[in-house]
Write an enzyme that holds these catalytic residues in place. Structure first.
Site, PDB file in Angstrom:
ATOM      1  N   GLU A 167       0.797  -1.237   0.000  1.00 31.75           N
ATOM      2  CA  GLU A 167       0.000   0.000   0.000  1.00 31.75           C
ATOM      3  C   GLU A 167       0.828   1.285   0.000  1.00 31.75           C
ATOM      4  OE1 GLU A 167      -1.574  -2.692   0.635  1.00 31.75           O
ATOM      5  OE2 GLU A 167      -3.702  -2.349   0.313  1.00 31.75           O
ATOM      6  N   TYR A 169       3.385   2.047   2.009  1.00 26.41           N
ATOM      7  CA  TYR A 169       3.979   2.426   3.302  1.00 26.41           C
ATOM      8  C   TYR A 169       5.487   2.150   3.280  1.00 26.41           C
ATOM      9  CZ  TYR A 169      -0.822   2.837   5.067  1.00 26.41           C
ATOM     10  OH  TYR A 169      -2.126   3.209   5.261  1.00 26.41           O
ATOM     11  N   GLN A 342     -18.759   4.246   3.147  1.00 28.51           N
ATOM     12  CA  GLN A 342     -19.348   5.442   3.743  1.00 28.51           C
ATOM     13  C   GLN A 342     -19.232   5.517   5.268  1.00 28.51           C
ATOM     14  OE1 GLN A 342     -22.890   5.221   0.633  1.00 28.51           O
ATOM     15  NE2 GLN A 342     -23.315   6.684   2.217  1.00 28.51           N
TER      16      GLN A 342
HETATM   17  P1  FAD Z   1     -36.752   5.771   0.921  1.00 28.39           P
HETATM   18  O1  FAD Z   1     -35.682   4.889   0.483  1.00 28.39           O
HETATM   19  O2  FAD Z   1     -37.145   6.888   0.050  1.00 28.39           O
HETATM   20  O3  FAD Z   1     -38.037   4.863   1.206  1.00 28.39           O
HETATM   21  C1  FAD Z   1     -39.304   5.393   1.497  1.00 28.39           C
HETATM   22  C2  FAD Z   1     -40.350   4.340   1.212  1.00 28.39           C
HETATM   23  O4  FAD Z   1     -41.597   4.782   1.726  1.00 28.39           O
HETATM   24  C3  FAD Z   1     -40.576   4.069  -0.275  1.00 28.39           C
HETATM   25  O5  FAD Z   1     -40.404   2.701  -0.537  1.00 28.39           O
HETATM   26  C4  FAD Z   1     -42.009   4.517  -0.523  1.00 28.39           C
HETATM   27  O6  FAD Z   1     -42.676   3.695  -1.460  1.00 28.39           O
HETATM   28  C5  FAD Z   1     -42.621   4.347   0.852  1.00 28.39           C
HETATM   29  N1  FAD Z   1     -43.799   5.193   1.097  1.00 28.39           N
HETATM   30  C6  FAD Z   1     -43.900   6.544   0.999  1.00 28.39           C
HETATM   31  N2  FAD Z   1     -45.146   6.940   1.353  1.00 28.39           N
HETATM   32  C7  FAD Z   1     -45.833   5.818   1.657  1.00 28.39           C
HETATM   33  C8  FAD Z   1     -47.174   5.569   2.091  1.00 28.39           C
HETATM   34  N3  FAD Z   1     -48.029   6.560   2.322  1.00 28.39           N
HETATM   35  N4  FAD Z   1     -47.551   4.302   2.290  1.00 28.39           N
HETATM   36  C9  FAD Z   1     -46.702   3.263   2.101  1.00 28.39           C
HETATM   37  N5  FAD Z   1     -45.423   3.453   1.697  1.00 28.39           N
HETATM   38  C10 FAD Z   1     -45.002   4.712   1.491  1.00 28.39           C
HETATM   39  N6  FAD Z   1     -27.399   6.511  -0.220  1.00 28.39           N
HETATM   40  C11 FAD Z   1     -26.225   6.124   0.233  1.00 28.39           C
HETATM   41  O7  FAD Z   1     -26.004   6.142   1.436  1.00 28.39           O
HETATM   42  N7  FAD Z   1     -25.262   5.684  -0.607  1.00 28.39           N
HETATM   43  C12 FAD Z   1     -25.455   5.622  -1.931  1.00 28.39           C
HETATM   44  O8  FAD Z   1     -24.544   5.230  -2.668  1.00 28.39           O
HETATM   45  C13 FAD Z   1     -26.699   6.009  -2.440  1.00 28.39           C
HETATM   46  N8  FAD Z   1     -26.929   5.961  -3.756  1.00 28.39           N
HETATM   47  C14 FAD Z   1     -28.137   6.345  -4.220  1.00 28.39           C
HETATM   48  C15 FAD Z   1     -28.365   6.296  -5.579  1.00 28.39           C
HETATM   49  C16 FAD Z   1     -29.578   6.678  -6.093  1.00 28.39           C
HETATM   50  C17 FAD Z   1     -29.800   6.624  -7.577  1.00 28.39           C
HETATM   51  C18 FAD Z   1     -30.595   7.131  -5.210  1.00 28.39           C
HETATM   52  C19 FAD Z   1     -31.922   7.557  -5.743  1.00 28.39           C
HETATM   53  C20 FAD Z   1     -30.367   7.196  -3.855  1.00 28.39           C
HETATM   54  C21 FAD Z   1     -29.139   6.814  -3.357  1.00 28.39           C
HETATM   55  N9  FAD Z   1     -28.851   6.878  -2.010  1.00 28.39           N
HETATM   56  C22 FAD Z   1     -27.656   6.463  -1.536  1.00 28.39           C
HETATM   57  C23 FAD Z   1     -29.788   7.464  -1.059  1.00 28.39           C
HETATM   58  C24 FAD Z   1     -30.510   6.403  -0.230  1.00 28.39           C
HETATM   59  O9  FAD Z   1     -31.093   5.467  -1.087  1.00 28.39           O
HETATM   60  C25 FAD Z   1     -31.522   7.090   0.656  1.00 28.39           C
HETATM   61  O10 FAD Z   1     -30.846   7.924   1.559  1.00 28.39           O
HETATM   62  C26 FAD Z   1     -32.346   6.101   1.436  1.00 28.39           C
HETATM   63  O11 FAD Z   1     -33.025   5.236   0.564  1.00 28.39           O
HETATM   64  C27 FAD Z   1     -33.368   6.821   2.301  1.00 28.39           C
HETATM   65  O12 FAD Z   1     -34.067   5.858   3.005  1.00 28.39           O
HETATM   66  P2  FAD Z   1     -35.526   6.102   3.560  1.00 28.39           P
HETATM   67  O13 FAD Z   1     -35.911   4.799   4.166  1.00 28.39           O
HETATM   68  O14 FAD Z   1     -35.564   7.308   4.411  1.00 28.39           O
HETATM   69  O15 FAD Z   1     -36.445   6.452   2.320  1.00 28.39           O
HETATM   70  P1  NAP Z   2     -27.818  16.529  -2.988  1.00 26.84           P
HETATM   71  O1  NAP Z   2     -26.550  15.845  -2.747  1.00 26.84           O
HETATM   72  O2  NAP Z   2     -28.332  17.469  -1.975  1.00 26.84           O
HETATM   73  O3  NAP Z   2     -27.647  17.292  -4.372  1.00 26.84           O
HETATM   74  C1  NAP Z   2     -28.642  18.062  -4.934  1.00 26.84           C
HETATM   75  C2  NAP Z   2     -28.092  18.845  -6.113  1.00 26.84           C
HETATM   76  O4  NAP Z   2     -29.131  19.629  -6.644  1.00 26.84           O
HETATM   77  C3  NAP Z   2     -26.963  19.768  -5.761  1.00 26.84           C
HETATM   78  O5  NAP Z   2     -25.997  19.680  -6.781  1.00 26.84           O
HETATM   79  C4  NAP Z   2     -27.608  21.141  -5.733  1.00 26.84           C
HETATM   80  O6  NAP Z   2     -26.558  21.961  -6.132  1.00 26.84           O
HETATM   81  C5  NAP Z   2     -28.767  21.002  -6.712  1.00 26.84           C
HETATM   82  N1  NAP Z   2     -29.973  21.759  -6.342  1.00 26.84           N
HETATM   83  C6  NAP Z   2     -30.556  21.854  -5.119  1.00 26.84           C
HETATM   84  N2  NAP Z   2     -31.658  22.628  -5.190  1.00 26.84           N
HETATM   85  C7  NAP Z   2     -31.773  23.029  -6.481  1.00 26.84           C
HETATM   86  C8  NAP Z   2     -32.698  23.848  -7.168  1.00 26.84           C
HETATM   87  N3  NAP Z   2     -33.726  24.409  -6.546  1.00 26.84           N
HETATM   88  N4  NAP Z   2     -32.493  24.041  -8.497  1.00 26.84           N
HETATM   89  C9  NAP Z   2     -31.463  23.480  -9.135  1.00 26.84           C
HETATM   90  N5  NAP Z   2     -30.544  22.696  -8.522  1.00 26.84           N
HETATM   91  C10 NAP Z   2     -30.707  22.486  -7.207  1.00 26.84           C
HETATM   92  O7  NAP Z   2     -28.967  15.501  -3.250  1.00 26.84           O
HETATM   93  P2  NAP Z   2     -29.070  14.217  -4.182  1.00 26.84           P
HETATM   94  O8  NAP Z   2     -28.054  14.227  -5.265  1.00 26.84           O
HETATM   95  O9  NAP Z   2     -30.499  14.183  -4.532  1.00 26.84           O
HETATM   96  O10 NAP Z   2     -28.760  13.052  -3.215  1.00 26.84           O
HETATM   97  C11 NAP Z   2     -29.591  12.790  -2.088  1.00 26.84           C
HETATM   98  C12 NAP Z   2     -28.803  12.083  -1.039  1.00 26.84           C
HETATM   99  O11 NAP Z   2     -28.528  10.755  -1.460  1.00 26.84           O
HETATM  100  C13 NAP Z   2     -27.480  12.761  -0.819  1.00 26.84           C
HETATM  101  O12 NAP Z   2     -27.517  13.510   0.379  1.00 26.84           O
HETATM  102  C14 NAP Z   2     -26.482  11.673  -0.771  1.00 26.84           C
HETATM  103  O13 NAP Z   2     -25.911  11.557   0.527  1.00 26.84           O
HETATM  104  C15 NAP Z   2     -27.246  10.401  -1.075  1.00 26.84           C
HETATM  105  N6  NAP Z   2     -26.520   9.730  -2.158  1.00 26.84           N
HETATM  106  C16 NAP Z   2     -25.293   9.284  -1.911  1.00 26.84           C
HETATM  107  C17 NAP Z   2     -24.590   8.687  -2.893  1.00 26.84           C
HETATM  108  C18 NAP Z   2     -23.221   8.133  -2.628  1.00 26.84           C
HETATM  109  O14 NAP Z   2     -22.606   7.618  -3.540  1.00 26.84           O
HETATM  110  N7  NAP Z   2     -22.713   8.183  -1.432  1.00 26.84           N
HETATM  111  C19 NAP Z   2     -25.123   8.564  -4.152  1.00 26.84           C
HETATM  112  C20 NAP Z   2     -26.381   9.056  -4.394  1.00 26.84           C
HETATM  113  C21 NAP Z   2     -27.067   9.652  -3.380  1.00 26.84           C
HETATM  114  P3  NAP Z   2     -26.680  23.537  -6.400  1.00 26.84           P
HETATM  115  O15 NAP Z   2     -27.555  24.018  -5.299  1.00 26.84           O
HETATM  116  O16 NAP Z   2     -25.292  24.050  -6.351  1.00 26.84           O
HETATM  117  O17 NAP Z   2     -27.235  23.636  -7.759  1.00 26.84           O
HETATM  118 FE1  SF4 Z   3     -17.820  -0.155   4.970  1.00 23.40          FE
HETATM  119 FE2  SF4 Z   3     -20.112  -1.261   5.752  1.00 23.40          FE
HETATM  120 FE3  SF4 Z   3     -19.998   0.078   3.439  1.00 23.40          FE
HETATM  121 FE4  SF4 Z   3     -18.821  -2.316   3.741  1.00 23.40          FE
HETATM  122  S1  SF4 Z   3     -21.008  -1.860   3.811  1.00 23.40           S
HETATM  123  S2  SF4 Z   3     -17.916  -0.527   2.796  1.00 23.40           S
HETATM  124  S3  SF4 Z   3     -18.095  -2.179   5.808  1.00 23.40           S
HETATM  125  S4  SF4 Z   3     -19.697   0.920   5.462  1.00 23.40           S
END
Ligand code: FAD
Ligand code: NAP
Ligand code: SF4
Length: 670
Positions: A167, A169, A342
């Protein structure tokens, strides 16, 4: 019952000791090493993994002297007075039926302090401190420090040591011409460059005697210019074997290498080929490593003869019982590491104690304790995204009667989008785990059920985990047919055109850009090696070659309003990978954008006051999210206790780590 994993579970006879299986829990710095009550917590953490059946645990890296500390307050083992706290750990692991080795790590020029040393005074590209070149006396002294550290580890009850030689080191800095410019007996010709590790192993063996494990972690693929050649790797392996190493572990990639080696987009077991290359060149066992997170993958690798043992590190943060579950034919109950970094590496880089996104108990075993609930309640959890899944299953484990609702036909919420992003396929494993846990814990699952307040009558407590709604920004023309939401694009309900603008460059904007520029359709390890310039033929030093620049299927613009680098807020350990990948694919990242309007011509923007037209076919909106909590007031009004979790609670900067941790903790407080 015959096991599905006969090779993985087979004992490994090392001559003087037998490991109960072929599973090594790889070294991980957790931050507990430096925490005030860290060794007691570490004891609980490792003992749980020992009870879970790991063959040999390796601790996080401990320095053999002051200059080798990773940072000023990092751990060091050099004095007898330090033994007592290590005893707490070794006693706990032995009581749990396990074996544990201490990793000796001298940070060399990666040390984050001004006392750093290296073979030559050359600063690394990832640290601000220029190291001092070790004198010949300093080299001898450092070798003695390794031997003393190993002897102390033995006295503290460890079953062995791992000498960290990879790595980038200190040891690795001696072996590679990139960092070793010396012209004395410690530099120049190969035999001089490898003298340092060979002497360390020889002196360590002398100091600990025959019946003590010495694992040597050998950098088999440096992935940097001026790294070792393959012949040099083989020569070093043979020399450390002759000097007294018991096992050779695989190291891949220096920390300064611009190649991802453990992130989720790295295919499973993508580096097993490197270990295999060394098979037959030495007689001692070889350990394969990197992105092995599944017992079937490990078994297959051993069956192919790629190695004699497998190392898994993060998978044991995700699930302490990985081995016992596999052995009992319950591999579908394993909480799989999704390689997101993460909650583990990203936490460590921000100087916090590591944990795990899918298992918030990791490294918090003494704080997050699952015990039966004093009063069993009827709990409704609305929303089966990560927050709701964690809450419902934890509450059920505690003995509550839980009903979990979701409006969708499948569990997972936004994880069903995440798992469709190329390179994030692992996220499906978390849903498989939760599906199985729901069955196992007796959670009543009601899918295809959009819940109204009336459905929640009769429950003692309601947890709203209803997630988020994507934000629709107020831009003229936002309802134009060119405009699509990210959910429709990722779910395949809308096809993007050839030229695409993405509004919003947060985590989701980056994911959508990766999704739209991904070239599918061939062997994933080959494609990954080609895209990142890894030469599996090992023609040049370091095993690198020019990356293959296949044209992406679309032209993409990724936009944000903020000034400053696009993607600046992405995670420390993976953000650089995501920015580099999109650059390779020609994605144009523009900060400081003012959105003016969307019309038939495309997206009209201003950058630095200058108008620009992006004549795109599709505009994808990834502009963040708002909490979805329309049920909250109605439920509260009915007098039932209600708690908001996950995105429904706070949508800003929500990630699954927070969602799962909050869901778990709320369940334990019900
Ligand atoms: P959600 O996942 O939004 O789940 C909410 C659920 O509630 C849904 O299934 C919906 O159908 C249900 N629901 C809503 N209203 C009702 C109702 N009235 N009755 C019954 N069911 C209902 N996070 C990371 O940490 N790492 C990542 O790499 C990452 N990548 C992502 C990539 C993408 C493309 C997206 C979209 C998100 C990503 N996220 C990532 C974000 C992560 O998925 C969210 O932070 C997480 O899913 C939030 O969890 P939650 O349970 O709060 O809500
Ligand atoms: P986000 O990280 O808060 O990004 C939102 C983006 O939209 C920003 O670039 C913001 O930048 C822009 N934005 C916000 N308000 C806007 C407006 N009114 N008009 C135009 N642009 C606007 O949110 P997200 O991408 O939706 O992700 C949601 C969460 O999912 C994140 O907090 C992240 O932690 C999680 N996630 C994580 C991963 C991962 O790989 N770890 C991957 C996907 C999602 P400007 O305001 O500068 O335009
Ligand atoms: Fe780290 Fe847990 Fe993500 Fe695996 S799943 S990379 S152990 S945070």
């Amino acid at each position: 019952m015959p096991t599905l994993y006969p090779r993985l579970l087979a004992p490994l006879d090392l001559g003087f000791v037998t490991l109960k299986n072929r599973v090594l829990m790889g070294s991980m710095h957790t931050g507990l090493e430096e925490a005030p009550d860290g060794y007691a917590r570490m004891a609980a953490f490792y003992a749980e993994r020992a009870r879970g059946g790991v063959g040999l645990i390796v601790t996080g890296g401990i320095s053999p002297n002051l200059s080798g500390r990773l940072e000023p307050r990092a751990s060091q083992l050099s004095f007898p007075w330090q033994l007592a706290r290590h005893r707490i750990v070794t006693d706990a692991v032995h009581a749990a039926g396990g074996k544990i080795a201490l990793q000796i790590l001298h940070a060399g020029r990666y040390a984050y302090h001004p006392l750093s040393v290296a073979p030559s005074a050359i600063r690394s590209p990832i640290t601000p401190f220029k190291p001092r070149a070790l004198t010949r006396w300093g080299i001898r002294k450092t070798i003695a420090d390794y031997a003393r550290c190993a002897r102390l580890a033995q006295r503290a009850g460890y079953d062995g040591v791992e000498i960290m030689g990879s790595e980038g080191y200190l040891i690795n800095e001696f072996t590679a011409p990139r960092t070793n410019h010396r012209d004395d007996e410690w530099g120049g010709a190969l035999e001089n460059r490898i003298r340092f590790p060979v002497e360390i192993v020889r002196r360590t063996r002398e100091s600990v005697g025959a019946g003590f494990i010495i694992v040597y972690r050998l950098s088999m693929l440096d992935l940097v210019e001026g790294g070792s050649t393959w012949d040099e790797v083989v020569a070093l392996a043979q020399a450390v074997e002759a000097a007294g190493a018991t096992i050779i572990n695989t190291g891949v990639g220096w920390h300064e290498a611009r190649v991802p080696t453990i992130a989720t987009m790295v295919p499973r077991a993508a580096f097993a080929w490197v270990t295999k290359r060394l098979k037959g060149s030495v007689r001692i066992p070889l350990i394969a490593t990197n992105r092995i997170n599944d017992p079937a993958v490990a078994e297959e690798l051993l069956a192919r003869g790629d190695g004699d043992m497998v190392s898994m590190a993060r998978p044991f943060l995700a699930d302490a019982e990985f081995v016992v579950k596999a052995a009992a034919g319950r591999a579908d109950e394993i909480n799989t590491c999704i390689a997101c970094n993460q909650a583990c590496l990203d936490q460590i880089f921000s100087r916090q104690i590591a944990s795990c996104l899918v298992n918030p108990r990791a490294c918090h075993e003494t704080r997050i304790v699952l015990k039966p609930a004093a009063r069993k309640k009827r709990i409704a959890v609305v929303g089966a995204g990560p927050a709701g899944l964690a809450c419902a299953t934890t509450a059920a484990e505690a003995g509550h009667r839980v009903t979990l609702f979701d409006a969708a036909a499948e569990i997972g919420g936004q994880f069903n989008l995440a798992r469709r992003i190329p390179g994030k396929e692992e996220f499906a494993e978390t849903l498989r785990y939760f599906r199985r846990t729901i069955e196992r814990t007796g959670v009543v699952l009601e899918l295809d059920h959009r819940v109204g307040a009336d459905d929640l009558v009769g429950f003692d407590h309601v947890v709203l985990a209803t997630g988020i709604v994507p934000r629709t920004p107020a831009i003229a023309g936002i309802d134009h047919p060119k405009v699509a939401g990210y959910t429709d694009i990722v779910m395949g309900r809308r096809e993007a055109g050839k030229r695409v603008a993405i509004i919003g460059a947060g985590g989701i904007g980056f994911d959508v850009a990766e999704f739209l520029t991904h070239q599918g359709g061939h062997d994933e390890t080959e494609a990954y090696c080609a895209e990142w310039g890894i030469d599996t033929q090992y023609r040049e030093r370091g095993g690198i070659q020019p990356a293959d620049g296949r044209p992406p299927p679309r032209e993409v613009w990724l936009l944000q309003r903020k000034a400053g680098k696009v993607g600046e807020g992405l995670a420390k350990t993976t953000g650089w990978i995501r920015r580099t990948l999109l650059k390779k694919r020609g994605v144009r990242m523009i900060p400081g954008v003012l959105y003016e309007k969307i019309d038939d011509a495309g997206l009209h923007i201003r950058v630095d006051g200058m108008p620009q037209l992006l004549d795109v076919d599709t505009v994808v909106v990834c502009a963040g999210q708002e909490p979805r909590r329309e049920l909250f007031d109605a439920v509260r009004g009915s007098g039932v206790g209600v708690t908001l979790i996950g995105g429904a609670d706070v949508a800003t900067e929500l990630d699954a780590r927070r969602a799962i941790a909050q869901g778990t903790e709320v369940a334990l407080d019900l």
